[in-house]
Design a protein around this motif. Structure first.
Motif, PDB file in Angstrom:
ATOM      1  N   HIS A  39     -14.039   0.246  -5.155  1.00  0.00           N
ATOM      2  CA  HIS A  39     -13.431   0.386  -3.798  1.00  0.00           C
ATOM      3  C   HIS A  39     -12.990   1.601  -3.936  1.00  0.00           C
ATOM      4  O   HIS A  39     -12.319   2.169  -4.887  1.00  0.00           O
ATOM      5  CB  HIS A  39     -12.503  -0.688  -3.617  1.00  0.00           C
ATOM      6  CG  HIS A  39     -11.906  -0.486  -2.271  1.00  0.00           C
ATOM      7  ND1 HIS A  39     -10.867   0.398  -2.059  1.00  0.00           N
ATOM      8  CD2 HIS A  39     -11.900  -1.130  -1.067  1.00  0.00           C
ATOM      9  CE1 HIS A  39     -10.586   0.315  -0.538  1.00  0.00           C
ATOM     10  NE2 HIS A  39     -11.157  -0.770  -0.013  1.00  0.00           N
ATOM     11  N   ASP A  40     -12.984   2.642  -2.990  1.00  0.00           N
ATOM     12  CA  ASP A  40     -12.562   3.837  -3.218  1.00  0.00           C
ATOM     13  C   ASP A  40     -11.131   4.136  -3.789  1.00  0.00           C
ATOM     14  O   ASP A  40     -10.821   4.913  -4.523  1.00  0.00           O
ATOM     15  CB  ASP A  40     -12.536   4.665  -1.737  1.00  0.00           C
ATOM     16  CG  ASP A  40     -14.143   5.096  -1.485  1.00  0.00           C
ATOM     17  OD1 ASP A  40     -14.771   5.228  -2.427  1.00  0.00           O
ATOM     18  OD2 ASP A  40     -14.150   5.398  -0.422  1.00  0.00           O
ATOM     19  N   ASP A  41     -10.190   3.259  -3.145  1.00  0.00           N
ATOM     20  CA  ASP A  41      -9.059   3.264  -3.714  1.00  0.00           C
ATOM     21  C   ASP A  41      -8.774   2.710  -5.201  1.00  0.00           C
ATOM     22  O   ASP A  41      -7.536   3.040  -5.660  1.00  0.00           O
ATOM     23  CB  ASP A  41      -7.918   2.498  -2.839  1.00  0.00           C
ATOM     24  CG  ASP A  41      -7.652   3.154  -1.278  1.00  0.00           C
ATOM     25  OD1 ASP A  41      -8.235   4.119  -1.086  1.00  0.00           O
ATOM     26  OD2 ASP A  41      -7.322   2.305  -0.291  1.00  0.00           O
ATOM     27  N   GLY A  42      -9.678   2.077  -5.514  1.00  0.00           N
ATOM     28  CA  GLY A  42      -9.712   1.631  -7.059  1.00  0.00           C
ATOM     29  C   GLY A  42      -9.839   2.759  -7.860  1.00  0.00           C
ATOM     30  O   GLY A  42      -9.675   2.628  -9.035  1.00  0.00           O
ATOM     31  N   CYS A  43     -10.400   3.946  -7.581  1.00  0.00           N
ATOM     32  CA  CYS A  43     -10.491   5.049  -8.440  1.00  0.00           C
ATOM     33  C   CYS A  43      -9.399   5.850  -8.617  1.00  0.00           C
ATOM     34  O   CYS A  43      -9.514   6.842  -8.058  1.00  0.00           O
ATOM     35  CB  CYS A  43     -11.635   6.020  -7.808  1.00  0.00           C
ATOM     36  SG  CYS A  43     -13.283   4.914  -7.515  1.00  0.00           S
ATOM     37  N   PHE A  44      -8.310   5.212  -9.238  1.00  0.00           N
ATOM     38  CA  PHE A  44      -7.070   6.033  -9.292  1.00  0.00           C
ATOM     39  C   PHE A  44      -6.862   6.783 -10.505  1.00  0.00           C
ATOM     40  O   PHE A  44      -5.841   7.312 -10.721  1.00  0.00           O
ATOM     41  CB  PHE A  44      -5.861   5.113  -8.846  1.00  0.00           C
ATOM     42  CG  PHE A  44      -5.776   4.068  -9.655  1.00  0.00           C
ATOM     43  CD1 PHE A  44      -5.090   3.969 -10.899  1.00  0.00           C
ATOM     44  CD2 PHE A  44      -6.308   2.791  -9.260  1.00  0.00           C
ATOM     45  CE1 PHE A  44      -4.998   2.723 -11.591  1.00  0.00           C
ATOM     46  CE2 PHE A  44      -6.081   1.585 -10.294  1.00  0.00           C
ATOM     47  CZ  PHE A  44      -5.622   1.781 -11.293  1.00  0.00           C
ATOM     48  N   LEU A  45      -7.760   6.459 -11.515  1.00  0.00           N
ATOM     49  CA  LEU A  45      -7.365   7.165 -12.860  1.00  0.00           C
ATOM     50  C   LEU A  45      -7.859   8.584 -12.802  1.00  0.00           C
ATOM     51  O   LEU A  45      -8.513   9.005 -12.042  1.00  0.00           O
ATOM     52  CB  LEU A  45      -8.460   6.382 -13.857  1.00  0.00           C
ATOM     53  CG  LEU A  45      -8.039   4.797 -14.239  1.00  0.00           C
ATOM     54  CD1 LEU A  45      -9.161   4.133 -15.089  1.00  0.00           C
ATOM     55  CD2 LEU A  45      -6.728   4.576 -14.512  1.00  0.00           C
ATOM     56  N   THR A  46      -7.704   9.339 -13.917  1.00  0.00           N
ATOM     57  CA  THR A  46      -7.628  10.569 -13.825  1.00  0.00           C
ATOM     58  C   THR A  46      -9.254  10.927 -13.307  1.00  0.00           C
ATOM     59  O   THR A  46     -10.112  10.349 -13.756  1.00  0.00           O
ATOM     60  CB  THR A  46      -7.299  11.347 -15.039  1.00  0.00           C
ATOM     61  OG1 THR A  46      -5.902  11.042 -15.270  1.00  0.00           O
ATOM     62  CG2 THR A  46      -7.479  12.723 -15.189  1.00  0.00           C
ATOM     63  N   ASP A  47      -9.624  12.099 -12.639  1.00  0.00           N
ATOM     64  CA  ASP A  47     -11.228  12.388 -12.421  1.00  0.00           C
ATOM     65  C   ASP A  47     -11.570  11.372 -11.640  1.00  0.00           C
ATOM     66  O   ASP A  47     -12.709  11.211 -11.439  1.00  0.00           O
ATOM     67  CB  ASP A  47     -11.645  12.745 -13.629  1.00  0.00           C
ATOM     68  CG  ASP A  47     -10.948  13.868 -14.472  1.00  0.00           C
ATOM     69  OD1 ASP A  47     -10.638  14.596 -13.835  1.00  0.00           O
ATOM     70  OD2 ASP A  47     -11.325  13.958 -15.744  1.00  0.00           O
ATOM     71  N   GLY A  48     -10.746  10.255 -10.891  1.00  0.00           N
ATOM     72  CA  GLY A  48     -11.458   9.325  -9.902  1.00  0.00           C
ATOM     73  C   GLY A  48     -12.423   8.198 -10.838  1.00  0.00           C
ATOM     74  O   GLY A  48     -12.963   7.467 -10.109  1.00  0.00           O
ATOM     75  N   TRP A  49     -11.995   8.058 -11.954  1.00  0.00           N
ATOM     76  CA  TRP A  49     -12.356   6.862 -12.632  1.00  0.00           C
ATOM     77  C   TRP A  49     -11.815   5.630 -12.344  1.00  0.00           C
ATOM     78  O   TRP A  49     -10.876   5.734 -11.697  1.00  0.00           O
ATOM     79  CB  TRP A  49     -12.110   7.207 -14.106  1.00  0.00           C
ATOM     80  CG  TRP A  49     -12.774   8.073 -14.869  1.00  0.00           C
ATOM     81  CD1 TRP A  49     -13.382   9.390 -14.234  1.00  0.00           C
ATOM     82  CD2 TRP A  49     -13.334   8.360 -16.241  1.00  0.00           C
ATOM     83  NE1 TRP A  49     -13.922  10.198 -15.168  1.00  0.00           N
ATOM     84  CE2 TRP A  49     -13.997   9.599 -16.190  1.00  0.00           C
ATOM     85  CE3 TRP A  49     -12.979   7.699 -17.259  1.00  0.00           C
ATOM     86  CZ2 TRP A  49     -14.424   9.893 -17.725  1.00  0.00           C
ATOM     87  CZ3 TRP A  49     -13.363   8.015 -18.443  1.00  0.00           C
ATOM     88  CH2 TRP A  49     -14.210   9.122 -18.674  1.00  0.00           C
ATOM     89  N   HIS A  50     -12.479   4.504 -12.617  1.00  0.00           N
ATOM     90  CA  HIS A  50     -11.985   3.188 -12.238  1.00  0.00           C
ATOM     91  C   HIS A  50     -11.946   2.230 -13.370  1.00  0.00           C
ATOM     92  O   HIS A  50     -12.775   2.385 -14.275  1.00  0.00           O
ATOM     93  CB  HIS A  50     -12.668   2.761 -10.783  1.00  0.00           C
ATOM     94  CG  HIS A  50     -14.151   2.322 -11.361  1.00  0.00           C
ATOM     95  ND1 HIS A  50     -14.567   1.286 -11.678  1.00  0.00           N
ATOM     96  CD2 HIS A  50     -15.237   3.199 -10.968  1.00  0.00           C
ATOM     97  CE1 HIS A  50     -16.031   1.297 -11.678  1.00  0.00           C
ATOM     98  NE2 HIS A  50     -16.259   2.370 -11.094  1.00  0.00           N
ATOM     99  N   LEU A  51     -11.296   1.068 -13.259  1.00  0.00           N
ATOM    100  CA  LEU A  51     -11.294   0.052 -14.189  1.00  0.00           C
ATOM    101  C   LEU A  51     -12.257  -0.985 -14.174  1.00  0.00           C
ATOM    102  O   LEU A  51     -12.735  -1.366 -12.860  1.00  0.00           O
ATOM    103  CB  LEU A  51      -9.954  -0.595 -14.276  1.00  0.00           C
ATOM    104  CG  LEU A  51      -8.553   0.436 -14.597  1.00  0.00           C
ATOM    105  CD1 LEU A  51      -7.521  -0.455 -14.117  1.00  0.00           C
ATOM    106  CD2 LEU A  51      -8.397   0.668 -16.146  1.00  0.00           C
TER     107      LEU A  51
END
Length: 177
Positions: free
Chosen positions: A71-83
């Motif tokens: 989900h777009d809002d899930g990409c909150f790690l640096t550089d838009g990475w996600h868990l």
């Protein structure tokens, strides 16, 4: 220890970036974790396992076309990475594992590595080495940095520090770097 480090990240997101906090997935079940471990052929290290029991990555995108992505809002790690969720851990692990006939020099992925965060194309990412608990990183072109952080707890503490220090929030969501 990882639970406390992760709780700090979640608390900061809830207070400062609620859109990102809402993208966190609920905990994984023991059965989901066991199925993922079976699929990759290695028991997850203690810290990733404990983290998955409180957060199974981020929710997938809402459209059927994009369900394989975060989900777009899930990409909150640096550089838009996600868990990653338990399901996506398996997908990334399978994608990175060398095909039969390819050498470790060509694709230096080890079976003992458990991926937990990636960029959109799932080639760059962070992993935990099951044999040491150390967090490393891998890249698109086979480069590996085997010791970026001493533990998953240290990685989450780093993420929290970055969010507090370097990141801005717009409309309840962290801006992508």
């Amino acid at each position: 220890m990882v639970e406390a480090a992760w709780a700090g990240v979640v608390r900061w997101l809830e207070e400062n970036a609620p859109g990102n906090a809402a993208a966190l997935a609920p905990p994984a079940s023991e059965a989901e974790i066991a199925a993922s471990e079976s699929a990759v052929g290695v028991a997850f290290p203690a810290e990733p396992r404990a983290w998955l029991l409180v957060c199974n990555g981020v929710r997938p995108a809402e459209s059927a076309y994009d369900r394989a992505h975060a989900h777009d809002d899930g990409c909150f790690l640096t550089d838009g990475w996600h868990l990653l969720s338990t399901e996506l851990i398996v997908e990334v692990h399978e994608r990175q594992t060398p095909a039969p006939g390819r050498s470790a020099e060509e694709v230096p992925w080890r079976r003992s590595w458990t991926p937990f965060a990636v960029e959109a194309d799932r080639m760059d990412g962070y992993l935990v080495d099951a044999s040491t608990g150390v967090v490393g990183a891998c890249g698109d072109y086979g480069e590996v940095r085997p010791s970026e952080f001493p533990s998953l707890s240290a990685y989450f503490e780093h993420v929290l520090g970055e969010m507090r220090t370097f990141r801005t929030v717009t409309d309840g969501v962290l801006d992508r770097d």
